[in-house]
Design an enzyme around this catalytic site. Sequence first.
Site, PDB file in Angstrom:
ATOM      1  N   TYR A   1      -0.303  -3.514 -11.352  1.00  0.00           N
ATOM      2  CA  TYR A   1       0.738  -2.616 -10.885  1.00  0.00           C
ATOM      3  C   TYR A   1       2.068  -2.903 -11.566  1.00  0.00           C
ATOM      4  O   TYR A   1       2.228  -3.904 -12.257  1.00  0.00           O
ATOM      5  CB  TYR A   1       0.880  -2.680  -9.367  1.00  0.00           C
ATOM      6  CG  TYR A   1       1.468  -3.946  -8.784  1.00  0.00           C
ATOM      7  CD1 TYR A   1       2.822  -4.009  -8.438  1.00  0.00           C
ATOM      8  CD2 TYR A   1       0.670  -5.058  -8.519  1.00  0.00           C
ATOM      9  CE1 TYR A   1       3.370  -5.140  -7.865  1.00  0.00           C
ATOM     10  CE2 TYR A   1       1.206  -6.195  -7.938  1.00  0.00           C
ATOM     11  CZ  TYR A   1       2.552  -6.234  -7.612  1.00  0.00           C
ATOM     12  OH  TYR A   1       3.087  -7.369  -7.046  1.00  0.00           O
TER      13      TYR A   1
ATOM     14  N   ASP B   1       5.772  -3.965 -11.249  1.00  0.00           N
ATOM     15  CA  ASP B   1       6.715  -4.682 -10.402  1.00  0.00           C
ATOM     16  C   ASP B   1       8.051  -4.688 -11.144  1.00  0.00           C
ATOM     17  O   ASP B   1       8.215  -5.411 -12.126  1.00  0.00           O
ATOM     18  CB  ASP B   1       6.230  -6.102 -10.145  1.00  0.00           C
ATOM     19  CG  ASP B   1       7.136  -6.872  -9.200  1.00  0.00           C
ATOM     20  OD1 ASP B   1       8.094  -6.272  -8.679  1.00  0.00           O
ATOM     21  OD2 ASP B   1       6.899  -8.074  -8.989  1.00  0.00           O
TER      22      ASP B   1
ATOM     23  N   GLU C   1       2.139  -6.486 -13.349  1.00  0.00           N
ATOM     24  CA  GLU C   1       1.667  -7.621 -12.564  1.00  0.00           C
ATOM     25  C   GLU C   1       0.175  -7.450 -12.317  1.00  0.00           C
ATOM     26  O   GLU C   1      -0.281  -6.364 -11.945  1.00  0.00           O
ATOM     27  CB  GLU C   1       2.422  -7.716 -11.238  1.00  0.00           C
ATOM     28  CG  GLU C   1       2.060  -8.944 -10.415  1.00  0.00           C
ATOM     29  CD  GLU C   1       3.144  -9.332  -9.420  1.00  0.00           C
ATOM     30  OE1 GLU C   1       2.845 -10.106  -8.498  1.00  0.00           O
ATOM     31  OE2 GLU C   1       4.295  -8.869  -9.576  1.00  0.00           O
TER      32      GLU C   1
ATOM     33  N   HIS D   1       2.041 -16.377  -8.691  1.00  0.00           N
ATOM     34  CA  HIS D   1       1.887 -16.722  -7.288  1.00  0.00           C
ATOM     35  C   HIS D   1       0.413 -16.872  -6.914  1.00  0.00           C
ATOM     36  O   HIS D   1      -0.412 -16.024  -7.275  1.00  0.00           O
ATOM     37  CB  HIS D   1       2.520 -15.649  -6.402  1.00  0.00           C
ATOM     38  CG  HIS D   1       3.983 -15.456  -6.656  1.00  0.00           C
ATOM     39  ND1 HIS D   1       4.713 -14.430  -6.084  1.00  0.00           N
ATOM     40  CD2 HIS D   1       4.866 -16.150  -7.420  1.00  0.00           C
ATOM     41  CE1 HIS D   1       5.977 -14.512  -6.475  1.00  0.00           C
ATOM     42  NE2 HIS D   1       6.083 -15.539  -7.305  1.00  0.00           N
TER      43      HIS D   1
ATOM     44  N   ASN E   1      -2.368 -17.436  -3.692  1.00  0.00           N
ATOM     45  CA  ASN E   1      -2.528 -17.132  -2.273  1.00  0.00           C
ATOM     46  C   ASN E   1      -3.738 -17.880  -1.746  1.00  0.00           C
ATOM     47  O   ASN E   1      -4.814 -17.842  -2.357  1.00  0.00           O
ATOM     48  CB  ASN E   1      -2.709 -15.628  -2.071  1.00  0.00           C
ATOM     49  CG  ASN E   1      -1.592 -14.833  -2.713  1.00  0.00           C
ATOM     50  OD1 ASN E   1      -0.439 -14.986  -2.361  1.00  0.00           O
ATOM     51  ND2 ASN E   1      -1.937 -13.993  -3.696  1.00  0.00           N
TER      52      ASN E   1
ATOM     53  N   HIS F   1       1.461 -18.527   0.720  1.00  0.00           N
ATOM     54  CA  HIS F   1       1.953 -17.901  -0.514  1.00  0.00           C
ATOM     55  C   HIS F   1       2.647 -18.992  -1.334  1.00  0.00           C
ATOM     56  O   HIS F   1       3.729 -19.453  -0.977  1.00  0.00           O
ATOM     57  CB  HIS F   1       2.926 -16.786  -0.131  1.00  0.00           C
ATOM     58  CG  HIS F   1       3.321 -15.887  -1.244  1.00  0.00           C
ATOM     59  ND1 HIS F   1       2.410 -15.242  -2.052  1.00  0.00           N
ATOM     60  CD2 HIS F   1       4.551 -15.497  -1.686  1.00  0.00           C
ATOM     61  CE1 HIS F   1       3.047 -14.495  -2.928  1.00  0.00           C
ATOM     62  NE2 HIS F   1       4.351 -14.643  -2.744  1.00  0.00           N
TER      63      HIS F   1
END
Length: 519
Positions: A80, A82, A87, A144, A146, A233
């Site tokens: 997508y 960002d 990203e 990042h 998760n 996160h």
Amino acid sequence: MNPPLRLPKLLGEDLELGGSIIGGGAEFSGDTATRLVLDAVGGLPLADAEPRVLVTGDASPTPGLFDSRRNYLPNGGCIYQDMWHPEICTAEMRSARGHVAAHHAMFLLARDAAQRAGDRLIEGRSIELVARNSDSFNNSYGAHLNLLITRRAWRDVTTRLDAMSWFASVQVSMPIFTGQGKAGSQNGAPPCAYQLSQRADFFESVLGLQTTERRPLVNVRDEAHCEEHARLHVIFFDANLCHFAHWLKVGVLQILGAMLEARCWCTKQILADPVSAAVEWSHDPTLRTRVRTLHGRSVTALEHQRSVWEIAAKFVESGGCEEIVPEAAALVAAWGETLARLEAGDTAWLARRLDWVLKQQLLEGALAEQPELSWESPELRALDHRYGLLDGGLYFACEAAGLVERLVSPAEIERLAAQPPDDTRAWTRGRLLALAMEAPEVVESVNWDHIVFHFRRLTEGPRRWRAMFDDPLGCTAADSPIREAADLGEALRALAEADLLRPEKSRHEFQLYQPTEAP
């Protein structure tokens, strides 16, 4: 029913790429490059029904949209826009080794899309995508991670001072094997020639919700994407290209998550100032710099990691990771061997496995061949940038030449570029999206835990229906209601029979800013 105290350590990733159009004597914006890549990547493109925009300090919207368009892919991931860059997001994965394959599968999809989009440009121009965490304009790009954890563990790490400080302290000594490496410093940090981490200079607090300013070592964003459990996160780490470094990074994070759930942390490992330690340790590739712990000891990053590893090894040996962290024993063994090789200065072994060591050798080789260059030279910084290029970059050249260790095969990477993993809910979400490609107009919105369908031609009954995947460990290839479905209609009927497709009664959109007019 009491909530579980242990959960399989499911992994996900959101990785920001740098992107631009180059050639022809000019560079064009990352925004344009991102849109062209999204046009070429395939999958199911969805635009936000009401685009969100970034709000500046004076409460006025900036011209650039963020999170304004996503391409959801049949492999369970997505790409997508960002703000002005692309990203990539992996599907949920159970194992660290599987995550290496998913991580590189998203690189493969992004690279191929950039090549297809570039073929449509005028001669001499191409689209460049790069996996790195900072640019020459002092921007930092996130990588990042998760992690699925229990709600109790999430509350511990975000509200208990001992758990929070321990987790922050452990992270800042990990760049000795997780860093991608970088020439120079940024964000007002003290000058250095070369450092381990591309992210360390950009962290300025221990705890916080934010991800783009005063970045915290412990992020408290609470977006679980499931009903009962929580998502940790983790925003501190670099983007890795070496298979081994990425495997060790996410595998150690899984073990740390299991230790947090078991409340197995050691206050003697808490640093007096983990934010400063992140910079001091990152700026010293000799690994000799010492920082103080809260108990007054002076330790190097290597010594700190050794003490964490010793407790983690005992935890794994006692069964603390059984059934929740695949390959936990192998991860602990590799972790220990990596620390030993770092202590011995075995660069031949390390350069095949750790990005920062491999990059340091490449840059030092360039300096040796061209004595007129220095660590501050633009030519050297450009070479640093080229390390992470997805097409023609230095890392992938080393990989092709057999200079780095591969943990997963090209066939496994290609499989996860085309198909979702079969042991998480990503299988059902990806399969449903693949079937929806026959009628993409009925898909209104997609998220990790649901898909909303809008049947505009219906004359009776609800038009909007929500397919739900609340359990991230459910709806796998083995137990999905749609495993036998031949088309979208069959799949939706099967979901309805399993009570996983229900009428959508209300519409909830999360927005930071609601413009009065479309930008």
